[in-house]
Design a protein around this motif. Structure first.
Motif, short mmCIF file in Angstrom:
data_model
loop_
_atom_site.label_atom_id
_atom_site.label_comp_id
_atom_site.label_asym_id
_atom_site.label_seq_id
_atom_site.Cartn_x
_atom_site.Cartn_y
_atom_site.Cartn_z
N ASP A 2 0.83 -1.20 0.00
CA ASP A 2 0.00 0.00 0.00
C ASP A 2 0.87 1.26 0.00
O ASP A 2 2.10 1.20 0.06
N ILE A 3 0.22 2.40 -0.08
CA ILE A 3 0.91 3.69 -0.17
C ILE A 3 1.80 3.96 1.04
O ILE A 3 2.92 4.45 0.89
N LYS A 4 1.32 3.66 2.22
CA LYS A 4 2.11 3.89 3.44
C LYS A 4 3.43 3.13 3.39
O LYS A 4 4.48 3.67 3.73
N GLU A 5 3.36 1.86 2.97
CA GLU A 5 4.59 1.06 2.87
C GLU A 5 5.54 1.64 1.83
O GLU A 5 6.76 1.68 2.05
N ILE A 6 5.02 2.12 0.71
CA ILE A 6 5.86 2.72 -0.33
C ILE A 6 6.50 4.00 0.19
O ILE A 6 7.70 4.24 -0.01
N GLN A 7 5.72 4.84 0.89
CA GLN A 7 6.27 6.07 1.44
C GLN A 7 7.37 5.78 2.46
O GLN A 7 8.41 6.45 2.48
N ASN A 8 7.15 4.79 3.32
CA ASN A 8 8.17 4.40 4.30
C ASN A 8 9.43 3.90 3.61
O ASN A 8 10.55 4.19 4.04
N LEU A 9 9.26 3.14 2.53
CA LEU A 9 10.40 2.63 1.77
C LEU A 9 11.20 3.78 1.16
O LEU A 9 12.44 3.79 1.20
#
Length: 158
Positions: A2-9
Protein backbone atom coordinates in the motif's frame (compact mmCIF):
# COMPACT_ATOMS: atom_id res chain seq x y z
CA UNK A 1 1.88 -3.12 -1.05
CA UNK A 2 0.00 0.00 0.00
CA UNK A 3 0.91 3.69 -0.17
CA UNK A 4 2.11 3.89 3.44
CA UNK A 5 4.59 1.06 2.87
CA UNK A 6 5.86 2.72 -0.33
CA UNK A 7 6.27 6.07 1.44
CA UNK A 8 8.17 4.40 4.30
CA UNK A 9 10.40 2.63 1.77
CA UNK A 10 11.18 5.93 0.02
CA UNK A 11 12.08 7.59 3.34
CA UNK A 12 14.26 4.64 4.32
CA UNK A 13 16.15 4.68 0.98
CA UNK A 14 16.66 8.46 1.17
CA UNK A 15 18.14 8.19 4.70
CA UNK A 16 20.30 5.18 3.86
CA UNK A 17 22.34 7.03 1.23
CA UNK A 18 21.80 4.33 -1.44
CA UNK A 19 21.72 5.72 -4.98
CA UNK A 20 19.25 3.18 -6.39
CA UNK A 21 17.00 0.46 -5.00
CA UNK A 22 14.88 -1.95 -7.05
CA UNK A 23 12.14 -4.05 -5.50
CA UNK A 24 10.20 -6.63 -7.51
CA UNK A 25 7.28 -8.58 -6.14
CA UNK A 26 4.60 -10.66 -7.87
CA UNK A 27 2.43 -7.73 -8.93
CA UNK A 28 4.58 -4.65 -8.23
CA UNK A 29 7.95 -3.35 -9.42
CA UNK A 30 9.42 -0.33 -7.65
CA UNK A 31 12.61 1.55 -8.53
CA UNK A 32 13.80 4.36 -6.24
CA UNK A 33 16.71 6.56 -7.38
CA UNK A 34 18.24 9.21 -5.16
CA UNK A 35 20.88 11.82 -5.80
CA UNK A 36 21.30 15.53 -6.58
CA UNK A 37 18.92 16.44 -3.78
CA UNK A 38 15.81 14.75 -5.17
CA UNK A 39 14.30 11.28 -5.07
CA UNK A 40 12.77 9.68 -8.17
CA UNK A 41 10.33 6.79 -7.76
CA UNK A 42 8.96 4.55 -10.50
CA UNK A 43 6.15 2.14 -9.66
CA UNK A 44 4.87 -0.43 -12.14
CA UNK A 45 1.88 -2.44 -11.04
CA UNK A 46 0.52 -5.38 -13.00
CA UNK A 47 -3.18 -5.26 -13.77
CA UNK A 48 -5.33 -8.00 -12.32
CA UNK A 49 -6.19 -10.82 -14.69
CA UNK A 50 -9.89 -10.40 -13.86
CA UNK A 51 -10.12 -7.04 -15.66
CA UNK A 52 -10.00 -8.47 -19.19
CA UNK A 53 -13.02 -10.79 -18.94
CA UNK A 54 -15.15 -8.01 -17.41
CA UNK A 55 -14.47 -5.69 -20.35
CA UNK A 56 -15.32 -8.35 -22.96
CA UNK A 57 -19.16 -8.26 -22.89
CA UNK A 58 -20.46 -5.73 -25.39
CA UNK A 59 -24.13 -4.88 -25.94
CA UNK A 60 -25.38 -6.16 -29.28
CA UNK A 61 -27.74 -3.28 -30.17
CA UNK A 62 -25.06 -0.55 -30.55
CA UNK A 63 -22.86 -2.91 -32.56
CA UNK A 64 -25.68 -3.40 -35.06
CA UNK A 65 -26.08 0.36 -35.54
CA UNK A 66 -22.34 1.08 -35.96
CA UNK A 67 -21.92 -0.50 -39.43
CA UNK A 68 -24.78 1.63 -40.76
CA UNK A 69 -23.13 4.80 -39.43
CA UNK A 70 -19.75 3.69 -40.80
CA UNK A 71 -21.21 3.13 -44.28
CA UNK A 72 -22.73 6.61 -44.36
CA UNK A 73 -19.41 8.09 -43.16
CA UNK A 74 -17.51 6.25 -45.89
CA UNK A 75 -19.69 7.88 -48.53
CA UNK A 76 -19.15 11.34 -47.00
CA UNK A 77 -15.42 10.74 -46.44
CA UNK A 78 -14.80 9.98 -50.13
CA UNK A 79 -14.79 13.70 -50.98
CA UNK A 80 -12.83 14.78 -47.87
CA UNK A 81 -9.09 15.49 -47.88
CA UNK A 82 -6.81 14.51 -44.99
CA UNK A 83 -4.25 16.92 -43.57
CA UNK A 84 -1.43 14.59 -42.46
CA UNK A 85 1.48 14.95 -40.08
CA UNK A 86 4.77 15.55 -41.90
CA UNK A 87 6.81 14.58 -38.81
CA UNK A 88 6.76 12.48 -35.64
CA UNK A 89 6.09 14.42 -32.46
CA UNK A 90 3.47 15.76 -30.07
CA UNK A 91 0.36 17.39 -31.59
CA UNK A 92 -0.90 20.70 -30.18
CA UNK A 93 -4.02 22.53 -31.39
CA UNK A 94 -2.99 25.84 -29.73
CA UNK A 95 0.15 27.99 -30.06
CA UNK A 96 0.19 28.31 -26.24
CA UNK A 97 -1.97 26.95 -23.39
CA UNK A 98 -3.67 30.32 -22.88
CA UNK A 99 -4.31 30.97 -26.59
CA UNK A 100 -7.26 29.81 -28.74
CA UNK A 101 -6.92 26.82 -31.09
CA UNK A 102 -5.55 27.45 -34.58
CA UNK A 103 -8.66 25.85 -36.13
CA UNK A 104 -11.96 24.40 -34.93
CA UNK A 105 -14.50 22.15 -36.62
CA UNK A 106 -16.28 24.42 -39.11
CA UNK A 107 -13.28 26.75 -39.60
CA UNK A 108 -12.52 27.78 -43.17
CA UNK A 109 -8.84 27.44 -44.09
CA UNK A 110 -6.71 28.40 -47.07
CA UNK A 111 -3.56 26.77 -48.41
CA UNK A 112 -0.67 27.87 -46.19
CA UNK A 113 -2.76 28.54 -43.05
CA UNK A 114 -1.30 27.13 -39.82
CA UNK A 115 -3.62 24.39 -38.53
CA UNK A 116 -1.57 23.06 -35.58
CA UNK A 117 1.87 22.76 -34.01
CA UNK A 118 3.89 19.55 -33.66
CA UNK A 119 6.68 19.45 -31.09
CA UNK A 120 9.67 17.35 -32.11
CA UNK A 121 12.91 17.34 -30.13
CA UNK A 122 11.97 20.50 -28.18
CA UNK A 123 11.21 22.40 -31.41
CA UNK A 124 7.68 23.57 -32.20
CA UNK A 125 6.91 23.15 -35.90
CA UNK A 126 3.94 25.00 -37.37
CA UNK A 127 1.98 22.71 -39.69
CA UNK A 128 0.43 24.48 -42.65
CA UNK A 129 -2.54 23.27 -44.67
CA UNK A 130 -1.87 22.08 -48.19
CA UNK A 131 -5.56 22.40 -49.11
CA UNK A 132 -8.26 25.07 -48.88
CA UNK A 133 -11.65 24.21 -47.45
CA UNK A 134 -13.64 23.70 -44.28
CA UNK A 135 -12.46 21.65 -41.26
CA UNK A 136 -14.91 18.77 -40.85
CA UNK A 137 -13.20 16.77 -38.12
CA UNK A 138 -10.16 16.91 -35.83
CA UNK A 139 -8.75 13.36 -35.73
CA UNK A 140 -6.16 13.77 -32.95
CA UNK A 141 -6.54 14.83 -29.31
CA UNK A 142 -4.54 17.81 -28.08
CA UNK A 143 -1.13 16.90 -26.57
CA UNK A 144 -1.17 13.46 -28.20
CA UNK A 145 1.79 11.79 -29.90
CA UNK A 146 1.51 11.55 -33.69
CA UNK A 147 3.35 9.49 -36.27
CA UNK A 148 4.68 10.46 -39.69
CA UNK A 149 1.86 10.60 -42.28
CA UNK A 150 -0.87 10.20 -39.62
CA UNK A 151 -4.10 12.02 -40.54
CA UNK A 152 -4.70 15.05 -38.30
CA UNK A 153 -7.74 16.76 -39.83
CA UNK A 154 -10.46 16.04 -42.39
CA UNK A 155 -11.11 18.95 -44.74
CA UNK A 156 -14.02 19.42 -47.16
CA UNK A 157 -12.43 21.18 -50.16
CA UNK A 158 -15.79 22.17 -51.75
Amino acid sequence: MDIKEIQNLIKFVAKSGASEVKLEMEDVKITIRTGSGKTETTIVQAQPMQAAPQAAPVPTAPVASEPIATKSNEVDNSKLVEVKSPIIGTFYRKPAPDKPSFVEVGSTIKTGDTVCVIEAMKLFNEIESEVSGKIVKVLVDDSSPVEFDQPLFLVDPS
